[in-house]
Design a protein around this motif. Structure first.
Motif, short mmCIF file in Angstrom:
data_model
loop_
_atom_site.label_atom_id
_atom_site.label_comp_id
_atom_site.label_asym_id
_atom_site.label_seq_id
_atom_site.Cartn_x
_atom_site.Cartn_y
_atom_site.Cartn_z
N UNK A 39 0.85 -1.18 0.00
CA UNK A 39 0.00 0.00 0.00
C UNK A 39 0.89 1.23 0.00
N UNK A 40 0.32 2.32 -0.44
CA UNK A 40 1.03 3.60 -0.42
C UNK A 40 0.30 4.51 0.55
N UNK A 95 16.83 5.40 6.79
CA UNK A 95 16.63 6.38 7.84
C UNK A 95 15.56 7.37 7.40
N UNK A 96 14.63 7.64 8.28
CA UNK A 96 13.57 8.60 7.97
C UNK A 96 12.43 8.04 7.14
N UNK A 97 12.42 6.74 6.90
CA UNK A 97 11.37 6.15 6.06
C UNK A 97 10.04 6.07 6.79
N UNK A 98 10.07 5.99 8.11
CA UNK A 98 8.82 5.94 8.87
C UNK A 98 8.71 4.74 9.80
N UNK A 104 10.66 5.34 0.80
CA UNK A 104 10.28 6.70 0.39
C UNK A 104 9.69 6.66 -1.01
N UNK A 105 8.58 7.37 -1.22
CA UNK A 105 8.00 7.53 -2.55
C UNK A 105 7.94 9.01 -2.92
N UNK A 106 8.31 9.85 -1.99
CA UNK A 106 8.26 11.30 -2.16
C UNK A 106 8.48 11.91 -0.79
N UNK A 107 8.24 13.20 -0.66
CA UNK A 107 8.47 13.86 0.61
C UNK A 107 7.68 13.23 1.75
N UNK A 108 6.41 12.95 1.52
CA UNK A 108 5.58 12.38 2.58
C UNK A 108 4.97 11.03 2.21
#
Length: 151
Positions: free
Chosen positions: A6-7, A37-40, A125-129
């Motif tokens: 899912x996205x 890092x920072x992926x969530x 990551x797929x973009x900023x958010x």
């Protein structure tokens, strides 16, 4: 092995997905988290904690390796990033076979110590958010869990 994806388009969507997952978790469940890092990964774990009724602030256990939280089920949050090339037995199996839910960040670093049956989650990551969340179940328990969540 079936893979689910899912996205999510915001940290809140990632958190809400993991909150829904938490509602289905049982004692002894093991979830491994991979992602840059920072992926969530920590955002995802915060949603799990919320879904388990944990009210304490959840943050990454980078320097302590394991943090424990109490809720409907205990949550054992591990960050094994600093254990690369470590052969030391830290008793992870006691957590994996325990009465709570175990979440392991950077799990590939302790692959040989992980249970065969587990839920593998990768966040990219797929973009900023935006994030792509890939979920791979290993074992009948986790296959059924994915069917419930991804209906």
């Amino acid at each position: 092995m079936e893979n689910y994806e899912l996205v999510t388009n915001s940290p809140d969507e990632t958190l809400n997905f993991s909150l829904r997952l938490a509602e289905k978790l049982q004692p002894g469940d093991v979830i491994t988290l991979e992602g840059d890092l920072g992926a969530g990964k920590t955002t995802f774990t915060k949603g799990l904690a919320k879904g388990l009724g944990i009210t304490r602030t959840v943050n990454s256990p980078t320097f302590t390796i394991i943090k424990e939280y109490q809720g409907r089920l205990p949550l054992y949050h591990m960050d094994v990033y600093r254990l690369e090339n470590s052969d030391e037995d830290l008793g992870f199996d006691e957590y994996f076979e325990g009465d709570g839910v175990t979440v392991v960040e950077w799990a590939h670093l302790i692959e040989e110590q992980l249970p065969n049956e587990r839920l593998i989650i990768s966040i990219e990551h797929q973009g900023d958010t935006s994030r792509k969340i890939s979920v791979t179940p290993f074992g009948a328990r986790y296959q059924e869990l994915c069917k419930e969540i991804f209906i």
